[in-house]
Scaffold this motif. Structure first.
Motif, PDB file in Angstrom:
ATOM      1  N   ASP A 193     -39.988  52.853   4.480  1.00 49.13           N
ATOM      2  CA  ASP A 193     -41.250  52.370   4.340  1.00 49.13           C
ATOM      3  C   ASP A 193     -41.428  52.223   2.570  1.00 49.13           C
ATOM      4  O   ASP A 193     -41.671  50.801   2.292  1.00 49.13           O
TER       5      ASP A 193
ATOM      6  N   GLN B  41     -37.741  58.508   7.805  1.00 48.89           N
ATOM      7  CA  GLN B  41     -39.119  57.161   7.772  1.00 48.89           C
ATOM      8  C   GLN B  41     -39.859  56.612   6.179  1.00 48.89           C
ATOM      9  O   GLN B  41     -39.950  54.885   6.509  1.00 48.89           O
TER      10      GLN B  41
ATOM     11  N   ARG C 190     -39.151  49.246   1.793  1.00 52.53           N
ATOM     12  CA  ARG C 190     -39.048  47.832   2.097  1.00 52.53           C
ATOM     13  C   ARG C 190     -40.379  47.615   1.353  1.00 52.53           C
ATOM     14  O   ARG C 190     -40.525  46.589   0.363  1.00 52.53           O
TER      15      ARG C 190
END
Length: 89
Positions: A10, A6, A13
């Motif tokens: 993140d 995760q 992004r």
């Protein structure tokens, strides 16, 4: 998906958007533990309970009750404390 995966998504992004990446997983864990402890103490003070030493006081009262009833799980005579028998006896 675990925390590392995760975090990687993140971070990707954030890089695409030109933002700062998020902190690593586990970076602020001890800070959260300290804040939770402080909150418990604050709530105890607001409720009128002692903020410090509550666990030790509970343990002392439990040990006093066990000592008065004699339910320690072992039966020992007062003179036998600390004495050992040889293995052949």
């Amino acid at each position: 998906m675990d925390a590392i995966q995760q975090h990687m998504i993140d971070s990707y992004r954030a890089a695409q958007r030109g933002e700062l990446p998020p902190p690593l997983p586990g970076r602020h864990d001890w800070g959260v533990v300290r804040e939770a402890r402080d909150r418990r103490r604050f709530d105890a003070v607001i409720a009128g309970r002692p903020a410090y030493g509550r666990r030790w006081a509970a343990l002392r009262s439990l040990l006093r009750r066990v000592g008065k009833t004699g339910k320690t799980g072992r039966s020992r005579k007062s003179g036998e404390l600390g004495k050992c028998r040889p293995s052949g006896a």
